[in-house]
Design an enzyme around this catalytic site. Structure first.
Site, PDB file in Angstrom:
ATOM      1  N   ALA A   7       0.833  -1.204   0.000  1.00 58.55           N
ATOM      2  CA  ALA A   7       0.000   0.000   0.000  1.00 58.55           C
ATOM      3  C   ALA A   7       0.865   1.249   0.000  1.00 58.55           C
ATOM      4  CB  ALA A   7      -0.934  -0.007   1.202  1.00 58.55           C
ATOM      5  N   SER A  11       0.945   4.035  -2.950  1.00 61.96           N
ATOM      6  CA  SER A  11       0.709   5.447  -2.627  1.00 61.96           C
ATOM      7  C   SER A  11       1.848   6.312  -3.131  1.00 61.96           C
ATOM      8  CB  SER A  11       0.542   5.628  -1.125  1.00 61.96           C
ATOM      9  OG  SER A  11      -0.598   4.952  -0.667  1.00 61.96           O
ATOM     10  N   TRP A  12       3.068   5.864  -2.923  1.00 61.99           N
ATOM     11  CA  TRP A  12       4.229   6.622  -3.392  1.00 61.99           C
ATOM     12  C   TRP A  12       4.213   6.742  -4.915  1.00 61.99           C
ATOM     13  CZ3 TRP A  12       7.458   9.981  -1.634  1.00 61.99           C
ATOM     14  CH2 TRP A  12       8.582  10.312  -2.372  1.00 61.99           C
ATOM     15  N   ALA A  18       1.286  11.879  -9.915  1.00 57.90           N
ATOM     16  CA  ALA A  18       0.580  13.159  -9.843  1.00 57.90           C
ATOM     17  C   ALA A  18       1.558  14.322  -9.960  1.00 57.90           C
ATOM     18  CB  ALA A  18      -0.215  13.255  -8.543  1.00 57.90           C
ATOM     19  N   GLU A  22       0.538  16.372 -13.270  1.00 55.22           N
ATOM     20  CA  GLU A  22      -0.463  17.386 -12.935  1.00 55.22           C
ATOM     21  C   GLU A  22       0.185  18.706 -12.518  1.00 55.22           C
ATOM     22  OE1 GLU A  22      -3.832  17.262 -13.128  1.00 55.22           O
ATOM     23  OE2 GLU A  22      -3.578  15.311 -14.068  1.00 55.22           O
ATOM     24  N   ALA A  24      -1.399  21.451 -11.639  1.00 57.26           N
ATOM     25  CA  ALA A  24      -2.101  21.980 -10.468  1.00 57.26           C
ATOM     26  C   ALA A  24      -1.576  21.338  -9.184  1.00 57.26           C
ATOM     27  CB  ALA A  24      -3.600  21.749 -10.600  1.00 57.26           C
ATOM     28  N   ARG A  49      -2.164  27.608  13.421  1.00 57.21           N
ATOM     29  CA  ARG A  49      -1.105  27.127  12.525  1.00 57.21           C
ATOM     30  C   ARG A  49      -1.522  25.815  11.861  1.00 57.21           C
ATOM     31  NH1 ARG A  49       2.636  28.217  17.277  1.00 57.21           N
ATOM     32  NH2 ARG A  49       3.009  30.445  17.041  1.00 57.21           N
ATOM     33  N   GLU A  63      -7.412  17.673  -4.972  1.00 56.65           N
ATOM     34  CA  GLU A  63      -6.788  17.618  -6.293  1.00 56.65           C
ATOM     35  C   GLU A  63      -6.452  16.179  -6.680  1.00 56.65           C
ATOM     36  OE1 GLU A  63      -5.544  18.569  -9.933  1.00 56.65           O
ATOM     37  OE2 GLU A  63      -6.422  20.008  -8.554  1.00 56.65           O
ATOM     38  N   GLU A  70     -10.732  12.010 -12.989  1.00 58.17           N
ATOM     39  CA  GLU A  70     -10.425  12.319 -14.393  1.00 58.17           C
ATOM     40  C   GLU A  70      -9.857  11.110 -15.111  1.00 58.17           C
ATOM     41  OE1 GLU A  70      -7.630  15.453 -14.750  1.00 58.17           O
ATOM     42  OE2 GLU A  70      -9.070  17.004 -14.282  1.00 58.17           O
TER      43      GLU A  70
END
Length: 101
Positions: A7, A11-12, A18, A22, A24, A49, A63, A70
């Protein structure tokens, strides 16, 4: 333990994808890099903070979700389109982006 490792690797890989694909997402990473030190200047308490940084982190999460939707929609509508810039959903989102920002 193997499941946790896989996992983490997935994820990495998603975060690196991304970052590479991407614009953005890269802009929001810059915003996070600016928000971290600015939160100590602007934030009067520790809670403020954390709130300032949490807003930018939430923006990054949204995002990433948007990018995932998308990619899935483009894959579904075009049947595994190889060029990620030619997607139907991406063009629609770009047309409405000035209204969002």
């Amino acid at each position: 333990m193997l499941r946790l490792w896989r996992a983490s690797v997935y994820s990495w890989n998603g975060l690196t994808f991304a970052t590479r694909s991407e614009q953005a997402f890269r802009e929001e990473l810059v915003a996070l890099a600016l928000a971290l030190p600015l939160s100590f200047v602007i934030g009067t308490t520790a809670i403020r903070r954390v709130e300032l940084v949490a807003v930018v982190v939430l923006l990054i999460v949204v995002e990433l979700l948007n990018t995932a939707i998308e990619k899935l929609a483009n894959r579904r509508s075009r049947g595994h389109a190889s060029d990620h810039r030619s997607g139907l959903v991406r063009g629609t989102r770009r047309a409405h982006r000035p209204a969002v920002r």
